[in-house]
Design an enzyme around this catalytic site. Structure first.
Site, PDB file in Angstrom:
ATOM      1  CB  CYS A   2      -0.921   0.060   1.203  1.00 51.58           C
ATOM      2  SG  CYS A   2      -2.113  -1.253   1.274  1.00 51.58           S
ATOM      3  NE  ARG A  27       4.841   1.756  -0.117  1.00 52.85           N
ATOM      4  CZ  ARG A  27       5.408   2.061   1.036  1.00 52.85           C
ATOM      5  NH1 ARG A  27       6.508   2.731   1.059  1.00 52.85           N
ATOM      6  NH2 ARG A  27       4.862   1.688   2.173  1.00 52.85           N
ATOM      7  CD1 TRP A  74       0.500  -6.109  -2.437  1.00 53.07           C
ATOM      8  CD2 TRP A  74       0.031  -6.726  -0.342  1.00 53.07           C
ATOM      9  NE1 TRP A  74       1.056  -7.339  -2.232  1.00 53.07           N
ATOM     10  CE2 TRP A  74       0.792  -7.749  -0.969  1.00 53.07           C
ATOM     11  CE3 TRP A  74      -0.369  -6.912   0.987  1.00 53.07           C
ATOM     12  CZ2 TRP A  74       1.150  -8.922  -0.308  1.00 53.07           C
ATOM     13  CZ3 TRP A  74      -0.009  -8.081   1.628  1.00 53.07           C
ATOM     14  CH2 TRP A  74       0.733  -9.077   0.982  1.00 53.07           C
ATOM     15  CG  ASN A 100      -0.514   2.677   3.326  1.00 55.19           C
ATOM     16  OD1 ASN A 100      -1.418   2.622   2.498  1.00 55.19           O
ATOM     17  ND2 ASN A 100       0.687   3.144   3.037  1.00 55.19           N
ATOM     18  N   GLY A 101      -2.115  -0.167   6.459  1.00 55.54           N
ATOM     19  CA  GLY A 101      -2.116  -0.817   7.772  1.00 55.54           C
ATOM     20  C   GLY A 101      -3.365  -1.676   7.927  1.00 55.54           C
ATOM     21  CD  GLU A 481      19.506 -12.559  -1.270  1.00 57.27           C
ATOM     22  OE1 GLU A 481      18.651 -12.943  -0.459  1.00 57.27           O
ATOM     23  OE2 GLU A 481      19.337 -11.580  -2.022  1.00 57.27           O
ATOM     24  CE  LYS A 485      16.689 -11.273  -4.309  1.00 57.39           C
ATOM     25  NZ  LYS A 485      16.959 -10.645  -3.043  1.00 57.39           N
ATOM     26  CD  GLU A 488      12.567 -11.845  -3.530  1.00 52.68           C
ATOM     27  OE1 GLU A 488      11.889 -11.094  -2.834  1.00 52.68           O
ATOM     28  OE2 GLU A 488      13.762 -11.620  -3.808  1.00 52.68           O
ATOM     29  CG  HIS A 504      22.261 -35.391   6.020  1.00 52.57           C
ATOM     30  ND1 HIS A 504      22.596 -36.541   6.702  1.00 52.57           N
ATOM     31  CD2 HIS A 504      23.364 -34.599   6.055  1.00 52.57           C
ATOM     32  CE1 HIS A 504      23.844 -36.450   7.147  1.00 52.57           C
ATOM     33  NE2 HIS A 504      24.330 -35.272   6.763  1.00 52.57           N
ATOM     34  CE  LYS A 603      12.881  -2.553  -2.154  1.00 55.20           C
ATOM     35  NZ  LYS A 603      13.841  -3.630  -2.451  1.00 55.20           N
TER      36      LYS A 603
HETATM   37  O1  M6R Z   1      12.926  -3.810   4.294  1.00 57.56           O
HETATM   38  P1  M6R Z   1      13.472  -5.087   4.879  1.00 57.56           P
HETATM   39  O2  M6R Z   1      14.919  -5.283   4.611  1.00 57.56           O
HETATM   40  O3  M6R Z   1      13.159  -5.217   6.344  1.00 57.56           O
HETATM   41  O4  M6R Z   1      12.699  -6.240   4.115  1.00 57.56           O
HETATM   42  C1  M6R Z   1      12.845  -7.576   4.480  1.00 57.56           C
HETATM   43  C2  M6R Z   1      12.266  -8.485   3.423  1.00 57.56           C
HETATM   44  O5  M6R Z   1      10.902  -8.249   3.256  1.00 57.56           O
HETATM   45  C3  M6R Z   1      12.966  -8.311   2.069  1.00 57.56           C
HETATM   46  O6  M6R Z   1      14.344  -8.495   2.174  1.00 57.56           O
HETATM   47  C4  M6R Z   1      12.397  -9.319   1.049  1.00 57.56           C
HETATM   48  O7  M6R Z   1      12.777 -10.619   1.383  1.00 57.56           O
HETATM   49  C5  M6R Z   1      12.842  -8.952  -0.357  1.00 57.56           C
HETATM   50  N1  M6R Z   1      11.754  -9.140  -1.254  1.00 57.56           N
HETATM   51  C6  M6R Z   1      13.990  -9.755  -0.822  1.00 57.56           C
HETATM   52  O8  M6R Z   1      14.330  -9.546  -2.133  1.00 57.56           O
END
Ligand code: M6R
Length: 608
Positions: A2, A27, A74, A100-101, A481, A485, A488, A504, A603
């Site tokens: 949002c 976002r 959102w 928002n919230g 990570e 990536k 995502e 394992h 985001k």
């Molecule tokens: O703003 P933040 O670093 O606290 O966000 C944490 C996660 O939401 C953020 O890293 C998320 O995993 C990303 N989409 C990763 O690419």
């Protein structure tokens, strides 16, 4: 997640609001809308889908007025339909609100309102706000919002206009970011600096449980208890061009290529090569306790969590401090019992992640001291921690975090080095570390110059539906990570595993249809990684290795090799990350994915 943008001034609000909404697109959202006030009239326009859908709808519609509120939603309560899109309005269509919230007690409020005859138009929690504010309105919009704030539980950043008070926007905040922009031709409010950075870089941060009345002439802030607040505007460093693509096809690629500069920005003014000790001014308020600290907990989510996992191993190497890393969403539900002088480090790009905020609040209740490593200046985490270090990385627009991860690794290394040098780390080790840190930007450039090679690898493998990423010690969080990536932005299923765990279980999956990416630099885990790679190859699994330059042994085993320069063992994570980012990016591009705005993701995750 949002987005809010509001404007009141002397210019037409419509183009300013649309421009602000576009800047908030990153976002994550699934519907958008705006309400513009022209004297006693308010025009409401909303659309499910993208901002472009809203624009198509209103392109040829004259929407006069210099006061307006706009929102990207959102979906949480109710589907992403036009009726559920914000702004929401009261029965008489006098109050228009964006939010928002989450209003946690909206069920009981809704029931009460329904008994007094209120008919709902949407499935949202937000709509109760419009009805409550309308019910309390008695000439002062600020007072009506204040009374409403006392009735609602949950989190909000909200903005309201009322037909009977033209030229005024009232905003309020509890737990969701809200920033006021002070401009030349009017004033702004937004959930994110990016929405207004084109018009002003003077901002006022609202604290939780504060509200503000914004007009073309000025801003007056007060608390939920009606106490006036005087607060000077701050200047933000972000430039309008930071939020432009500058010739790159996607923000993600732009941000990957910015990484040499991101590392420089994280280190700028913070290195003292001769002494082998970094300078970190932001932690000075707690320095006396911090230098005696022997127990730390890093709390974070997603990519930031993986940065924390690398950080733990770096702290183990450079300091005498015991470091735990916890997923923020789990941490607060544990039985927290900290030894004296425990420091909690909140790692967060946005500084607004609801889980991370909730975790540090709980830790603070239990007596720990809070440190923040955040990118967004003035964000909630920055303000709720006793001290901290900013990334100074500029805005990260791509939903998939890239440059901030690299920045977090750099800053965690600086912090560990600083503390280590006040413990057992020798001058020689300190000087060596600073020299190696200083070489990182050029080494990252060297990896970026292999972009075509990495793209060719992606072209060969992007059609495979399942991938495995393997690493050990420093390489293990990078494997996680790398897998995150890829999933995502390409929606390919990928798992990050500790290479030693492969036999394992996951080894059962290895076959010619499942590529494995091995993080295998020449570090202490090298020989063991070679063993794991051979296990993959002997089961005919396609193998992509990220290896130190000149490694002939790995060339003989792997199908593809991406070379990274030699560095200190604990700095390899920075270098090994870059090929993973590019591999994910190119796979997603071959699959025609919406790279900067992947489905279902936001985001900044401001709900728990
Ligand atoms: O703003 P933040 O670093 O606290 O966000 C944490 C996660 O939401 C953020 O890293 C998320 O995993 C990303 N989409 C990763 O690419």
């Amino acid at each position: 997640m949002c987005g809010i943008v509001c404007y009141v001034g002397t210019q037409d609000a419509k183009p300013i609001l649309l421009e602000g909404l576009r800047r908030l697109e990153y976002r994550g959202y699934d519907s958008a809308g705006l309400a513009v006030q022209d004297g006693g009239e308010i025009g409401l326009h909303r659309s499910a889908g993208r901002i472009i859908d809203l624009e198509k709808k209103i392109n040829d519609v004259a929407i006069p007025g210099c006061t307006g509120i706009a929102h990207t939603r959102w979906a949480t309560h109710g589907e992403p339909t036009e009726e559920n899109a914000h702004p929401h309005r009261d029965q008489e269509e006098k109050v228009f609100v964006i939010h928002n919230g989450i209003i946690e007690n909206y069920h009981s409020l809704k029931k009460k309102l329904a008994k007094s005859g209120v008919k709902y138009r949407s499935d949202t929690d937000t709509e109760v706000l419009a009805h409550l504010i309308a019910g309390h309105f008695d000439g002062s919009l600020t007072e009506a919002v204040r009374k409403t704030m006392s009735q609602v539980e949950g989190t909000f950043g909200l903005a309201v206009i009322h037909k009977d008070v033209p030229g005024e926007i009232v905003v309020a905040r509890r737990g969701s970011p809200l920033i006021i922009g002070v401009g030349e031709d009017g004033n702004f409010a937004a959930s994110d600096v990016a929405a207004m950075v084109r018009y002003t870089n003077k901002v006022l941060h609202l604290n939780d449980n504060e509200l503000a009345s914004i007009t073309a002439e000025g801003v007056s802030i007060s608390t939920a208890q009606a106490k006036e607040v005087q607060r000077p505007a701050e200047t933000v460093e972000w430039l309008p061009e930071d939020a432009e693509l500058n010739g790159f096809p996607h923000f993600m690629l732009k941000e990957i290529f910015e990484q040499p500069e991101t590392i420089n920005n994280a280190m700028r003014g913070r290195l003292e090569p001769g002494e082998g000790v970094p300078k970190l001014g932001g932690i000075m308020p707690v320095w006396n306790d911090l230098k005696k600290c022997r127990h730390m907990v890093i709390v974070a989510c997603g990519t930031s969590y993986y940065a924390g996992c690398v950080g733990r191993t770096i702290f183990e190497k450079l300091t005498e401090i015991d470091v735990e890393v916890e997923l923020a969403s789990e941490f607060r539900y544990q039985k927290l019992n900290f030894p004296p002088n425990t420091f909690i480090i909140a790692l967060s790009q946005s500084g607004e992640t609801a889980d991370t905020l909730a975790a540090i609040r709980e830790a603070s209740r239990k007596g720990a001291t809070l440190l923040g490593i955040v990118n967004v200046v003035g964000s909630s985490i920055a303000r709720e921690t006793a001290a901290g270090i900013y990334n100074h990385a500029g805005p990260e627009i791509g939903v998939a975090s890239t440059k901030i991860f690299i920045s977090q690794l750099t800053i965690l290394t600086l912090l560990a080095l600083l503390l280590g040098r006040h413990q057992n780390l020798s001058l020689t080790e300190g000087v060596e570390a600073i020299k190696a840190l200083g070489a990182l930007p050029d080494q990252v450039r060297q990896i970026l110059s292999q972009d075509n090679h990495i793209q060719a690898i992606a072209e060969k493998y992007f059609k495979y539906n399942n991938w495995l990423f393997l690493g050990r010690k420093y390489g293990y969080p990078i494997a996680m990570e790398g897998a995150l990536k890829l999933k995502e932005i390409s929606y390919i299923h990928a798992e990050g595993y500790a290479a030693g765990e492969m036999k394992h279980g996951p080894i059962a999956l290895i076959n010619p249809e499942m590529p494995t990416v091995a993080i295998a630099p020449r570090d202490a885990m090298y020989e063991k990684m070679i063993g794991n790679m051979q296990e993959v190859k002997s089961r005919r699994g396609p193998l992509i290795a990220i290896a130190t330059e000149g490694d002939e042994k790995i060339r003989e085993i792997a199908d593809e090799v991406i070379e990274i320069p030699h560095t200190l063992e604990y700095l390899y994570p920075v270098l090994a990350t870059v090929p993973c980012q590019l591999l994910a990016y190119h796979c997603a591009r071959f699959l025609n994915r919406d790279i900067d705005k992947p489905r279902n993701l936001a985001k900044s995750v401001t709900v728990e």
